[in-house]
Scaffold this motif. Structure first.
Motif, PDB file in Angstrom:
ATOM      1  N   PHE A  36      59.718  56.279  17.130  1.00 16.82           N
ATOM      2  CA  PHE A  36      61.254  56.397  17.140  1.00 16.82           C
ATOM      3  C   PHE A  36      61.869  55.605  18.380  1.00 16.82           C
ATOM      4  O   PHE A  36      61.361  55.804  19.406  1.00 16.82           O
ATOM      5  CB  PHE A  36      61.483  58.020  17.032  1.00 16.82           C
ATOM      6  CG  PHE A  36      61.146  58.578  15.682  1.00 16.82           C
ATOM      7  CD1 PHE A  36      62.211  59.092  14.744  1.00 16.82           C
ATOM      8  CD2 PHE A  36      59.769  59.062  15.483  1.00 16.82           C
ATOM      9  CE1 PHE A  36      61.754  59.528  13.654  1.00 16.82           C
ATOM     10  CE2 PHE A  36      59.656  59.473  14.245  1.00 16.82           C
ATOM     11  CZ  PHE A  36      60.410  59.863  13.473  1.00 16.82           C
TER      12      PHE A  36
ATOM     13  N   ASP B 211      68.971  57.405  19.466  1.00 16.43           N
ATOM     14  CA  ASP B 211      70.136  56.759  18.665  1.00 16.43           C
ATOM     15  C   ASP B 211      71.386  56.885  19.659  1.00 16.43           C
ATOM     16  O   ASP B 211      72.095  57.678  19.540  1.00 16.43           O
ATOM     17  CB  ASP B 211      70.486  58.140  17.607  1.00 16.43           C
ATOM     18  CG  ASP B 211      71.438  57.467  16.663  1.00 16.43           C
ATOM     19  OD1 ASP B 211      71.949  56.558  16.828  1.00 16.43           O
ATOM     20  OD2 ASP B 211      71.930  58.280  15.852  1.00 16.43           O
ATOM     21  N   GLN B 212      71.132  55.945  20.822  1.00 16.16           N
ATOM     22  CA  GLN B 212      72.129  55.598  21.535  1.00 16.16           C
ATOM     23  C   GLN B 212      72.053  54.251  22.209  1.00 16.16           C
ATOM     24  O   GLN B 212      71.012  54.028  22.581  1.00 16.16           O
ATOM     25  CB  GLN B 212      71.858  56.723  22.805  1.00 16.16           C
ATOM     26  CG  GLN B 212      73.090  57.128  23.449  1.00 16.16           C
ATOM     27  CD  GLN B 212      72.959  58.319  24.447  1.00 16.16           C
ATOM     28  OE1 GLN B 212      72.381  59.156  24.372  1.00 16.16           O
ATOM     29  NE2 GLN B 212      73.449  58.050  25.804  1.00 16.16           N
ATOM     30  N   GLN B 213      73.154  53.719  21.867  1.00 17.62           N
ATOM     31  CA  GLN B 213      73.164  52.424  22.138  1.00 17.62           C
ATOM     32  C   GLN B 213      72.886  51.792  23.477  1.00 17.62           C
ATOM     33  O   GLN B 213      72.151  50.934  23.583  1.00 17.62           O
ATOM     34  CB  GLN B 213      74.454  51.615  21.391  1.00 17.62           C
ATOM     35  CG  GLN B 213      75.935  51.820  22.156  1.00 17.62           C
ATOM     36  CD  GLN B 213      76.736  50.695  21.614  1.00 17.62           C
ATOM     37  OE1 GLN B 213      77.043  49.844  22.221  1.00 17.62           O
ATOM     38  NE2 GLN B 213      77.561  51.044  20.362  1.00 17.62           N
TER      39      GLN B 213
ATOM     40  N   GLY C 140      62.359  56.284  12.410  1.00 14.02           N
ATOM     41  CA  GLY C 140      63.779  56.825  12.581  1.00 14.02           C
ATOM     42  C   GLY C 140      64.249  56.315  13.728  1.00 14.02           C
ATOM     43  O   GLY C 140      63.799  55.863  14.916  1.00 14.02           O
ATOM     44  N   ILE C 141      65.915  56.716  13.939  1.00 10.79           N
ATOM     45  CA  ILE C 141      66.462  56.267  15.027  1.00 10.79           C
ATOM     46  C   ILE C 141      67.114  57.817  15.406  1.00 10.79           C
ATOM     47  O   ILE C 141      67.869  58.193  14.817  1.00 10.79           O
ATOM     48  CB  ILE C 141      67.607  55.208  14.875  1.00 10.79           C
ATOM     49  CG1 ILE C 141      67.014  54.180  14.215  1.00 10.79           C
ATOM     50  CG2 ILE C 141      68.178  55.010  15.956  1.00 10.79           C
ATOM     51  CD1 ILE C 141      68.143  53.006  13.718  1.00 10.79           C
TER      52      ILE C 141
ATOM     53  N   ASP D 170      66.893  63.423  18.994  1.00 12.82           N
ATOM     54  CA  ASP D 170      66.517  64.621  18.854  1.00 12.82           C
ATOM     55  C   ASP D 170      65.079  64.992  19.229  1.00 12.82           C
ATOM     56  O   ASP D 170      64.198  64.994  18.360  1.00 12.82           O
ATOM     57  CB  ASP D 170      66.927  65.469  17.362  1.00 12.82           C
ATOM     58  CG  ASP D 170      66.637  66.896  17.415  1.00 12.82           C
ATOM     59  OD1 ASP D 170      66.340  67.369  18.405  1.00 12.82           O
ATOM     60  OD2 ASP D 170      66.823  67.460  16.415  1.00 12.82           O
TER      61      ASP D 170
END
Lengths: 368, 312
Positions: free
Chosen positions: A183, A186-188, A227-228, A231
């Motif tokens: 993983f 999810d933060q650019q 996934g991206i 969490d």
């Protein structure tokens, strides 16, 4: 018969709507003029109750109650869920007294006169801050606008029995056998920044070729990804990840909850880290700015700093905070950030203008 | 004189009465205008505006925001969104119709209680429910435990497109059940009896009588379910994999992560236009048929069974 009446109301309403719209647009876009008091240097002094705009669960209730008891004021917490949301509300001129700001945005918030300045020599515990944060690039004037509050860069957390590592960000790419169990955040700014650093570029690069290449690499990683996701705690706890791009603080909390944390390890990749730090600042439109600064002075106090670090799980850039973090993570020595990694870490800066457009488009390409 | 006066006064009274009742529209219209139309206008204006260093939208004109929307890379998430929405809507319909039908026709006094249970899930925040699904579907979760105990193995469900579709169906199913329930409740049982009397088998009676007469509920349910699904982002974010990104995620990223509200606004405008056009086409295609079936209710229902009797 009713048509003219309705037609009239419709027209009136449209006119009313347009007028209200124009008024609110002008209000929203007229710029935020900072109050004249914002230009004066602030002193730590109880001048009323404060509203603190922060993440939920990001302060020990014991610290808050100790402050309230000592100074006879109330601290009202108002929460945000992401840093962008905080910036938008502060930029809209809302009158928060104390704000949990972020190093990547502080320069811009200061430039837009949205934070209050103070003289570090007026803060009795300012010398508790470790040298690394004494004059950070995001707030390096003689007057200051922030104190460090929480930091813990991202590295790679991995399940020892399932993946091979070599101390490099490339480990994420070089474990195809762990397909579906890898993983990234999810933060650019973190993930695109990580891919840029892996390629030897700046984590703030605005160079089209560099950013495109970094994105191409992330796209190539996609078939291996499960996934991206940011969490991290759930990914580790739920057994979803064998290897994940993760913040040290999140890994600490996940391991504390895990039935068997012994299978996990963490590495700080040798290519370098990108650095961000949550900070505390006084808002330009604060109603009780003196109390807000007093609170900042209070959390720098060694005793409170210790309590707070144990509660939040993040080191806070003070001598006692660092000691508390070391004590807290003694079962997971791999979570301690070596000085060599700290000193070479690159400070992230919020993307604006052309770089923002480039990053957005490339990040969407990765996520599509 | 008197009758003339009566004739003259009637429309005047009617007009003032009409004006009086029209006033009651104002609060609702004002709220709609202020909190629905106005934000939409602002989104439209911001979609053409630049932003400052803090991401605040400014008044201005630029095509740059739309140039970030009309990129080939955004076609895949758009098609995926349409695919997820279509599949989830059909599954909602297949699950929701029997529930609504049985509730309406056979549950009698317990129907409100069961409907209450259906709606009850909505009292819990959507994100909390999605988190619960994460716990259920995770490799160390409940589903895995149950399947392993049964010796079925442990398929990897979380972070797949199937998990997103399951989450969407779960999240929006009540919005399908309620309008169909209302529609079936309006249906006169005698019409179904008539269908059976005309030698319609249960299947044929359902297809030719019940379903056409509840089409308005089905259509309403499908629209109610599909519209929020098209803009959903939390389900894909928490249950999806690396290739489950929906248009809602791209829009949400612009607002919460990227700091480009103007690009998010441009995405929103394009999505709204797509939705409105789709909705208009769907309504144009179905309005006449729904209208006909409603107007000619028992007659058309009985007439549609004519061929079964062998008179064709």
């Amino acid at each position: 018969m009713s048509a003219p009446t309705l037609e009239l109301s419709r027209r009136t309403l449209i006119k009313f709507g347009l007028a209200a719209g124009a008024a609110s647009i002008l209000g929203a876009c007229g710029g935020t003029s900072s109050p004249t008091s914002a230009s004066t240097v602030l002193k730590p002094k109880a001048d009323g109750d404060i509203t603190w705009f922060s993440f939920e669960g990001y302060v020990s209730p014991k610290v808050v109650s100790a402050f309230e008891a000592k100074y006879g004021v109330k601290v009202n917490l108002v929460y945000y869920t992401n840093t962008e949301g905080m910036v938008q509300k502060v930029a809209a001129g809302l009158d928060y007294d104390l704000i949990t700001t972020n190093s990547a945005f502080n320069k811009n918030l200061i430039a837009e006169k949205l934070l209050r300045a103070f003289d570090p020599s007026d803060i009795s515990n300012f010398d508790q801050i470790i040298p690394y944060f004494a004059k950070p690039p995001y707030d390096d004037g003689s007057l200051r606008y922030s104190i460090p509050y929480g930091y813990g860069p991202a590295g790679i957390a991995y399940a020892k029995d399932h993946v091979q590592v070599s101390g490099s960000w490339s480990d994420l790419w070089n474990n195809p056998a762990a397909k579906g169990k890898i993983f990234v955040l999810d933060q650019q700014d973190e993930t695109l920044g990580m891919s840029l650093i892996r390629n030897g570029a700046s984590c703030n690069s605005g160079d089209t070729q560099e950013v495109t290449k970094a994105t191409d690499d992330l796209v190539a990683l996609k078939p291996s990804l499960g996934g991206i996701s940011s969490d991290v705690e759930t990914l580790i706890d739920g057994g979803e990840a064998w290897m994940t791009h993760a913040w040290a603080g999140s890994v600490y909390r996940a391991l504390e909850r895990a039935k068997d944390p012994s299978g996990w390890d963490f590495e700080w990749p040798k290519e370098g880290l990108s650095m961000g730090c949550d900070t505390l600042s006084v808002g330009a439109h604060a109603k009780s700015p003196g109390t807000a600064l007093l609170f900042m002075q209070f959390v720098l106090n060694p005793e409170e700093s210790h309590k707070n670090t144990l509660y939040t799980g993040y080191s806070n850039g003070t001598k006692q905070g660092e000691a508390a973090y070391a004590e807290m993570t003694k079962n997971y020595p791999f979570l301690a950030l070596p000085d060599s990694n700290l000193n070479t870490a690159q400070w992230r800066e919020a993307a604006t203008g052309k770089r923002l457009q480039l990053w957005n488009q490339q990040w969407s390409r990765f996520k599509a | 004189m008197e009758p003339v006066q009566g004739v003259m006064s009637f429309p005047t009274r009617a007009r003032s009465e009409h004006a009086f009742w029209t006033l009651f529209l104002l609060p609702g219209l004002a709220i709609l205008g202020l909190f629905f139309i106005l934000p939409l206008i602002l989104v439209g204006i911001f979609s053409f505006g630049p932003i400052d260093v803090l991401g605040r939208p400014k008044i201005g004109f630029t095509w740059e925001n739309y140039s970030s929307v009309f990129l080939p890379q955004n076609i895949a998430p758009l098609l995926r969104t349409l695919e997820f929405t279509a599949i989830s809507t059909v599954v909602c319909l297949l699950l929701g119709y029997p529930v609504a039908y049985l509730l309406s026709r056979y549950a009698k006094r317990t129907a409100p209680v069961i409907l209450g249970v259906v709606v009850l899930t909505w009292l819990v925040d959507y994100l909390v429910r999605i988190y619960a699904w994460q716990t259920i579907l995770a490799p160390a979760g409940i589903l895995h435990g149950v399947l392993s105990w049964m010796g079925v193995g442990s398929p990897n469900v979380l972070h797949t497109n199937a998990a997103v579709i399951a989450g969407l169906v779960y999240g929006y199913l009540p919005l399908m059940i309620l309008p169909i329930y209302a529609s079936v409740s309006e249906l006169e049982p005698q019409v179904i009896e008539a269908g059976k009397d005309l030698y319609g088998s249960p299947r044929v009676t359902f297809l030719r009588v019940t379903l056409p007469l509840t089409r308005a509920g089905v259509l309403g349910g499908c629209i109610l379910v599909a519209l929020p699904m098209l803009g959903d982002f939390a389900t894909a974010q928490f249950l999806g994999g690396p290739s489950s990104t929906m248009i809602g995620n791209l829009i949400n990223d612009q607002f919460t992560d990227a700091g480009a509200q103007t690009v998010g606004s441009a995405f929103t405008v394009v999505l709204i236009l797509l939705l409105v056009i789709t909705l208009l086409v769907v309504m144009a295609l179905t309005r006449r048929r729904v209208g006909l079936s409603r107007a000619a209710m028992p007659v058309s229902a009985a007439a549609s069974l004519q061929p079964i009797g062998g008179s064709e």
